[in-house]
Structure formats: C-alpha cells, structure tokens
Scaffold this motif. Sequence first.
Motif, PDB file in Angstrom:
ATOM      1  N   GLN A 114       0.769  -1.203   0.125  1.00 10.24           N
ATOM      2  CA  GLN A 114       0.020   0.080   0.096  1.00 10.24           C
ATOM      3  C   GLN A 114       0.731   1.170   0.089  1.00 10.24           C
ATOM      4  N   LEU A 115       2.160   1.061   0.181  1.00  7.10           N
ATOM      5  CA  LEU A 115       2.907   2.291   0.201  1.00  7.10           C
ATOM      6  C   LEU A 115       3.679   2.177  -0.742  1.00  7.10           C
ATOM      7  N   VAL A 116       3.878   1.567  -1.936  1.00  6.74           N
ATOM      8  CA  VAL A 116       4.736   1.562  -2.896  1.00  6.74           C
ATOM      9  C   VAL A 116       4.389   2.701  -4.074  1.00  6.74           C
ATOM     10  N   ASN A 117       5.229   3.443  -3.993  1.00  8.75           N
ATOM     11  CA  ASN A 117       4.877   4.676  -5.016  1.00  8.75           C
ATOM     12  C   ASN A 117       3.669   5.434  -4.748  1.00  8.75           C
ATOM     13  N   HIS A 118       3.295   5.664  -3.572  1.00  8.95           N
ATOM     14  CA  HIS A 118       2.232   6.402  -3.265  1.00  8.95           C
ATOM     15  C   HIS A 118       0.948   5.644  -3.883  1.00  8.95           C
ATOM     16  N   ILE A 119       0.585   4.281  -4.110  1.00 11.94           N
ATOM     17  CA  ILE A 119      -0.343   3.780  -4.965  1.00 11.94           C
ATOM     18  C   ILE A 119      -1.398   3.782  -3.748  1.00 11.94           C
ATOM     19  N   TYR A 120      -1.298   3.702  -2.486  1.00  9.32           N
ATOM     20  CA  TYR A 120      -2.253   3.616  -1.423  1.00  9.32           C
ATOM     21  C   TYR A 120      -2.749   5.048  -1.268  1.00  9.32           C
ATOM     22  N   VAL A 121      -3.796   5.274  -1.883  1.00 10.93           N
ATOM     23  CA  VAL A 121      -4.200   6.692  -1.530  1.00 10.93           C
ATOM     24  C   VAL A 121      -5.953   6.637  -1.098  1.00 10.93           C
TER      25      VAL A 121
ATOM     26  N   LEU B  89      28.964   6.498  -1.897  1.00 11.08           N
ATOM     27  CA  LEU B  89      28.407   5.174  -1.959  1.00 11.08           C
ATOM     28  C   LEU B  89      26.943   5.075  -2.396  1.00 11.08           C
ATOM     29  N   PRO B  90      26.642   4.040  -2.975  1.00 12.89           N
ATOM     30  CA  PRO B  90      25.178   3.703  -3.281  1.00 12.89           C
ATOM     31  C   PRO B  90      24.439   3.240  -2.156  1.00 12.89           C
ATOM     32  N   VAL B  91      23.089   3.626  -1.838  1.00 11.26           N
ATOM     33  CA  VAL B  91      22.346   3.377  -0.888  1.00 11.26           C
ATOM     34  C   VAL B  91      21.906   2.084  -0.776  1.00 11.26           C
ATOM     35  N   ASN B  92      21.755   1.400   0.117  1.00 11.70           N
ATOM     36  CA  ASN B  92      21.063  -0.042   0.528  1.00 11.70           C
ATOM     37  C   ASN B  92      20.370   0.124   1.868  1.00 11.70           C
ATOM     38  N   ASN B  93      19.942  -1.294   2.256  1.00 14.65           N
ATOM     39  CA  ASN B  93      19.094  -1.074   3.559  1.00 14.65           C
ATOM     40  C   ASN B  93      20.171  -1.046   4.795  1.00 14.65           C
ATOM     41  N   ALA B  94      21.324  -1.687   4.617  1.00 15.44           N
ATOM     42  CA  ALA B  94      22.346  -1.617   5.680  1.00 15.44           C
ATOM     43  C   ALA B  94      22.631   0.072   6.019  1.00 15.44           C
ATOM     44  N   ASP B  95      22.400   0.837   5.179  1.00 12.09           N
ATOM     45  CA  ASP B  95      22.697   2.115   5.416  1.00 12.09           C
ATOM     46  C   ASP B  95      21.487   3.165   6.040  1.00 12.09           C
ATOM     47  N   ALA B  96      20.518   2.399   6.169  1.00 14.54           N
ATOM     48  CA  ALA B  96      19.206   2.965   6.800  1.00 14.54           C
ATOM     49  C   ALA B  96      19.398   3.711   8.076  1.00 14.54           C
ATOM     50  N   TYR B  97      20.097   3.190   9.068  1.00 14.14           N
ATOM     51  CA  TYR B  97      20.274   3.996  10.178  1.00 14.14           C
ATOM     52  C   TYR B  97      20.995   5.243  10.032  1.00 14.14           C
ATOM     53  N   LEU B  98      22.031   5.290   9.073  1.00 12.22           N
ATOM     54  CA  LEU B  98      22.905   6.265   8.774  1.00 12.22           C
ATOM     55  C   LEU B  98      22.143   7.590   8.141  1.00 12.22           C
ATOM     56  N   LEU B  99      21.296   7.066   7.165  1.00 11.37           N
ATOM     57  CA  LEU B  99      20.282   8.172   6.467  1.00 11.37           C
ATOM     58  C   LEU B  99      19.353   8.596   7.503  1.00 11.37           C
ATOM     59  N   TYR B 100      18.827   7.775   8.375  1.00 10.30           N
ATOM     60  CA  TYR B 100      18.079   8.419   9.368  1.00 10.30           C
ATOM     61  C   TYR B 100      18.602   9.198  10.244  1.00 10.30           C
ATOM     62  N   GLN B 101      19.995   9.156  10.756  1.00 10.75           N
ATOM     63  CA  GLN B 101      20.479   9.999  11.430  1.00 10.75           C
ATOM     64  C   GLN B 101      20.861  11.357  10.781  1.00 10.75           C
TER      65      GLN B 101
ATOM     66  N   ASP C 292       9.275  -3.952  -2.384  1.00 16.32           N
ATOM     67  CA  ASP C 292       9.487  -2.408  -2.876  1.00 16.32           C
ATOM     68  C   ASP C 292      10.585  -2.433  -3.923  1.00 16.32           C
ATOM     69  N   GLY C 293      11.622  -3.276  -3.752  1.00 17.55           N
ATOM     70  CA  GLY C 293      12.793  -3.226  -4.749  1.00 17.55           C
ATOM     71  C   GLY C 293      12.555  -3.753  -6.006  1.00 17.55           C
ATOM     72  N   LEU C 294      11.470  -4.794  -5.923  1.00 18.14           N
ATOM     73  CA  LEU C 294      11.085  -5.270  -7.308  1.00 18.14           C
ATOM     74  C   LEU C 294      10.390  -4.413  -8.203  1.00 18.14           C
ATOM     75  N   VAL C 295       9.502  -3.470  -7.295  1.00 22.54           N
ATOM     76  CA  VAL C 295       8.577  -2.674  -8.061  1.00 22.54           C
ATOM     77  C   VAL C 295       9.402  -1.322  -8.461  1.00 22.54           C
ATOM     78  N   GLN C 296      10.448  -0.981  -7.680  1.00 18.51           N
ATOM     79  CA  GLN C 296      11.094   0.179  -8.164  1.00 18.51           C
ATOM     80  C   GLN C 296      11.943  -0.128  -9.209  1.00 18.51           C
ATOM     81  N   GLN C 297      12.293  -1.396  -9.386  1.00 19.30           N
ATOM     82  CA  GLN C 297      13.217  -1.959 -10.448  1.00 19.30           C
ATOM     83  C   GLN C 297      12.276  -2.059 -11.808  1.00 19.30           C
ATOM     84  N   GLY C 298      11.074  -2.413 -11.625  1.00 18.08           N
ATOM     85  CA  GLY C 298       9.927  -2.432 -12.772  1.00 18.08           C
ATOM     86  C   GLY C 298       9.793  -1.146 -13.250  1.00 18.08           C
ATOM     87  N   GLN C 299       9.732   0.158 -12.189  1.00 10.82           N
ATOM     88  CA  GLN C 299       9.382   1.108 -12.591  1.00 10.82           C
ATOM     89  C   GLN C 299      10.784   1.757 -13.461  1.00 10.82           C
ATOM     90  N   ASN C 300      11.658   1.580 -13.264  1.00  6.42           N
ATOM     91  CA  ASN C 300      13.104   1.935 -13.798  1.00  6.42           C
ATOM     92  C   ASN C 300      13.097   1.640 -15.353  1.00  6.42           C
TER      93      ASN C 300
END
Length: 408
Positions: free
Chosen positions: A66-73, A195-207, A234-242
């Motif tokens: 429901q949160l992918v690309n703001h589809i849930y409205v 560096l490219p962003v991945n899930n391991a960097d989520a806490y750094l981006l949050y800070q 979400d990653g599969l959907v974003q890849q399809g959007q690209n």
Amino acid sequence: MAPSPTPPKSPVVRPLQYRDLEALEQLWHQWHPPDPAHGEDATRLQWIQRWYWPLTAMHWFPHPWQLVNHIYVAEYGAEQQGKAGQGLQGMIQVAPFNHGRSTWRIDQVLATGGVGFNGGLSLAGEAGSQLLRHCLEKIWEARTWIVDADVNDKEHLALYRQNGFQPLAQVTRWLLRPEVLQGLAEREMAVPNLLPVNNADAYLLYQLDTVSMPPLLRQVFDRHVADFQTSVLDGLVQQGQNWFSPYVSVRKYVFEPQRKAAIGSFHLCLSKTGSQPHKAKLTVHPAYTFLYPQLLNHMAQLTQAYPPQGLCLKSADYQPEREAFLEQVQADRLDHVLLMSRSVWHKLREQKGVSLEGLQLSEVLQGLQPSHNPVPGRFVPHSRRELWYAMPEQKTSPPQPPSSGDPE
C-alpha cells in the motif's frame, strides 16, 4: 405567509467510485486548464483513470504494497444528496507520509464554489471544509497532517487556515537550466566516499535526516529507520519502474569514515524522454555545507547521459547555505510553497453494551478469594498478654479483668 426556504443540504462525503471519474475529469479541468506547465498533473489524472481497478485492488494487499510509489491513497468525493454521480462537488486525495502512518499528507483538494479572490473558483466553501473534516475524523491512525500550499494560491491557503493548519516552513523550488547543468558537469570535482544506498545504510540516513531539520519539523515528520529501508517487494516494483516509467532513480550518500556517519545524500530521478525536468532530493549535514557544489557537480554529470533538460531542486528557509549556492550558480526560482501542518487528537471510543449494574464484585476480582479468616477490626490487650478479639459483627465487649478482692 410564504413558507421559509429549505436550507441547502450538506455535501455527503464517501469514497470515490468508478462512475465519478468522468465528473472528476471535468472538475479537474476547471482548476487546471490545459497548460504545458501542468502536463505532469494531467498525466497523473489519466494514470488514475487508466489503472483505477488495479489501484482499488491494492487496498486488500499487505501494508508494504500500500506504500509503493504512493499507490495507497484515500480518495473521497463529496456530492449533493439525491444526485449521485451527477452533482460532484469536490475531491480530496490523501496518503500516508511515513512508514508508521502517524503523519499523513494532503496531495490535492478540488471543490466547486463561487468566484474566489482572483476571479477563480472558491475553495473556502462547505464542500472543501467538509472533505477536510471527513479525513481528519475518519483516519484514526493519523496524528499529524501536512500539506504544501502555493503562497500565491489564496483559495487553498484560506481553506487550510480555516481548518486549523499552521505554517511550518517556506520551501522554494529551483530550476537549474540545461546550460547550467552542463557548466557544472564540466568542473572536475570528485566526491570522496560516495556510496550507493542500500538497507544496511538505513540508520545512517535516518541520523542524517534527523540532524538536517529543525526539531519542530522532526516531530511533525516522525520518521524512523523503517522509512529509509526498502523491502524485497518494494525493490522489485522500483526495478520495474526503472524499466517502464519515464524516470530512472539513482540514490547515493557520502560516508564520513572518522565519525562513521552519513554527511550528505541525494535521490535523483532522471527523465529518460526529456519531456519532464529531472528531479532531485538533496540532504546535507548542516556542518558539511561544502558538499553542495560537489554533489550538484556529480548530479549534473549524471544528467548528461540523457536528453537535455533542467533539474528541479527544493530548498527550505532554514537552509540559507543551499539558497546562497543556487543563487551563485544562477538557478531560477520557480515558485514558493508554504509547508503547513495540523495535529489531531481523537477522543477515545466508548464501548457500548457493557452493563455495570449487573456486574458482581466477585466477577471483577476473580483472583482475590479469601484464603483464611478475615483480619480482626480491633484488639484489646490483657494483663496476661492474651488478646481478645472483637469481630465487627460481634456487639459484646471483652471480659473485664478480676478485681483485687476476687480469688484468682
């Protein structure tokens, strides 16, 4: 005596249905006449009409979908009673802003009415306020609402202020023209530790996101580490959007090895066709503002692989260094947006059907059963250190000690 006129009925707010799409298109064209500057909005409306049924089916999927690309409205339409499908009076589109769904945003509000300040339609009437109040009351998980309103749009500003929204910050949208991007791309300016962003960097981006905004905005946005993570779906959907969308998404961040922290990041959406400008979201640590020319230089280099087009970038009034740099490179100011918010406190719902009259004390205190005799109410000491107990239900007094003349 002439009968008093019947007061007009209030608009009825309900979920948008497929039969309302034709009337919604007419309402949209009233507020957005054909203009190349609104091409993106017109495309969004056509996209909603084309994918209406799949979008409706997404409401039954789990929370991440429901949160992918703001589809849930949540789209609500207000119409006159007795004129279903014909008398559409307004429309509102809202969506959750963060992963915890404690903050929601208002994407757009459209309503019919009289002539407004600049000779246009009036939003400050009953339909617009009724739509806003419906969302504020019915969406219980939302504790805070945010909205972006153009500073020159007096109709929307009046509507939001009448319904309790207060300004938070003023945001300016800039456009870097293709020749400006080309000039920035020609500069030799490398970004260390990019560096490219991945899930391991989520806490750094949050800070980084936490430290880059004032405390009030931090409280309103209420972001957590989960807001910077991407699930497998979400990653599969974003890849399809690209592959199929007109944009290509690129996300990178700058790592500071000594502090082990992220000091800058950007999310760049590159237009593959050139019909729409590129878009970028830039976040920089307040103590590392020297990254602005380096990051913009890198983004300008990435845009050179696509058809010549401008780059849209935003800056807030609490980011003076960014605005000074954009003025230095001769970027154009497109418009000013006022970020507004409102908090909502819902009353606790009463649970009906429970009668307190027939409720016994033993049913409430089931685990508190007496395991021995009750504790006495008072005690009377005896000369021989014997205790005489008087229970509350006993009316007799304790025996008197023998007098000195009586035999023991």
